[in-house]
Design a protein around this motif. Sequence first.
Motif, short mmCIF file in Angstrom:
data_model
loop_
_atom_site.label_atom_id
_atom_site.label_comp_id
_atom_site.label_asym_id
_atom_site.label_seq_id
_atom_site.Cartn_x
_atom_site.Cartn_y
_atom_site.Cartn_z
N UNK A 191 51.52 103.88 -0.85
CA UNK A 191 52.23 102.79 -0.20
C UNK A 191 53.35 102.32 -1.13
N UNK A 192 54.56 102.23 -0.59
CA UNK A 192 55.70 101.71 -1.34
C UNK A 192 56.13 100.41 -0.66
N UNK A 193 56.36 99.37 -1.45
CA UNK A 193 56.53 98.05 -0.84
C UNK A 193 57.49 97.18 -1.63
N UNK A 194 58.08 96.21 -0.94
CA UNK A 194 58.92 95.22 -1.58
C UNK A 194 58.93 93.96 -0.72
N UNK A 195 59.15 92.81 -1.35
CA UNK A 195 59.28 91.57 -0.60
C UNK A 195 60.12 90.58 -1.40
N UNK A 196 60.72 89.64 -0.68
CA UNK A 196 61.52 88.59 -1.30
C UNK A 196 61.22 87.28 -0.60
N UNK A 197 61.07 86.22 -1.39
CA UNK A 197 60.82 84.87 -0.87
C UNK A 197 61.79 83.91 -1.55
N UNK A 198 62.24 82.92 -0.79
CA UNK A 198 63.07 81.87 -1.38
C UNK A 198 62.52 80.50 -1.01
N UNK A 199 62.37 79.65 -2.03
CA UNK A 199 61.93 78.27 -1.87
C UNK A 199 63.13 77.35 -1.98
N UNK A 200 63.28 76.46 -0.99
CA UNK A 200 64.43 75.56 -0.94
C UNK A 200 63.96 74.11 -0.81
N UNK A 201 63.59 73.47 -1.92
CA UNK A 201 63.25 72.04 -1.85
C UNK A 201 64.49 71.21 -1.53
N UNK A 202 64.28 70.03 -0.99
CA UNK A 202 65.38 69.09 -0.83
C UNK A 202 65.96 68.76 -2.20
N UNK A 203 67.25 68.51 -2.25
CA UNK A 203 67.90 68.19 -3.51
C UNK A 203 68.83 69.31 -3.95
N UNK A 204 69.25 69.27 -5.20
CA UNK A 204 70.20 70.23 -5.72
C UNK A 204 69.66 70.90 -6.98
N UNK A 205 70.12 72.11 -7.23
CA UNK A 205 69.78 72.88 -8.44
C UNK A 205 68.26 73.09 -8.57
N UNK A 206 67.56 73.28 -7.45
CA UNK A 206 66.10 73.39 -7.51
C UNK A 206 65.55 74.52 -6.64
N UNK A 207 66.36 75.51 -6.30
CA UNK A 207 65.89 76.65 -5.52
C UNK A 207 65.27 77.72 -6.42
N UNK A 208 64.33 78.48 -5.86
CA UNK A 208 63.72 79.61 -6.55
C UNK A 208 63.71 80.82 -5.61
N UNK A 209 64.00 81.99 -6.16
CA UNK A 209 63.93 83.23 -5.40
C UNK A 209 62.97 84.19 -6.10
#
Length: 252
Positions: A191-209
């Motif tokens: 099995x070959x796999x990949x995934x991507x998630x992004x978190x977007x809290x309210x506010x600025x300069x606080x996203x994570x990928x």
Amino acid sequence: MTGTAIAGRLDTPMKMLGRSVDLFGDQIGDSRDLISGQVITGASANQTLTYANNTKGFDLRTPQTVAYSSPTVGGFSAMGAYGMDGGVNNVAIHSGLIKYSMGPAMIGLAYENHGKGLYYNPSTNPQATNSETAIRLAGSYRVSGFKFVGLYEHLNHLGALQNVAYDNGNLAKATVNVYGLGVAYTMGSNVFKTQVYQSNPEGTHNNSTLWAIGAEHHFSQRVMAFVDYAAVKNQSEIANAPWFGGKEYGSL
């Protein structure tokens, strides 16, 4: 056609939906590093303060829980769970899931509510006066060896708070939106796999990928070897990591 009732220490329906579309469950790159609502703040000051006053998260295995699963009719099924309050006011957890699964397709919608009593303390945390809630939509589709998965969720009043303060002085709503996509391809025992998630809290300069890539080889139904690589890109006010694998989450 009566369904099934169970009781004990149980995974919530919200958690079960998330686990069904995570291609890196219990490995580095586990989606719970972003989707559980336990966002780590303070990267700019090299701190590790838990967002919204030590939130419990939304991928729980809760004690003293009763749950009911409906029979499947025309591909549709439902599940509801109630985590008892243990004698503490406003601590009960309600979690529910409606799912459609037919052939190669699955889609589910889950809702969960955490009573404000999980966090409220008149002396140390008097601002925790809201119920922590989450809505999670997830689905998958299989075709020609491929499995495509996707997830969206909206988390609100994390830590039972209306707002949260960041190191840079910004005040934002205690709300997070998370998006995720992934694909896996099965070829024989591999099995070959990949995934991507992004978190977007309210506010600025606080996203994570979060993104992950990996491969598995299945020797049997019980024996599997894998190799994974995962990374998280954080903005300046966030300090999430890809290696918890869900192990930091899951209990009250």
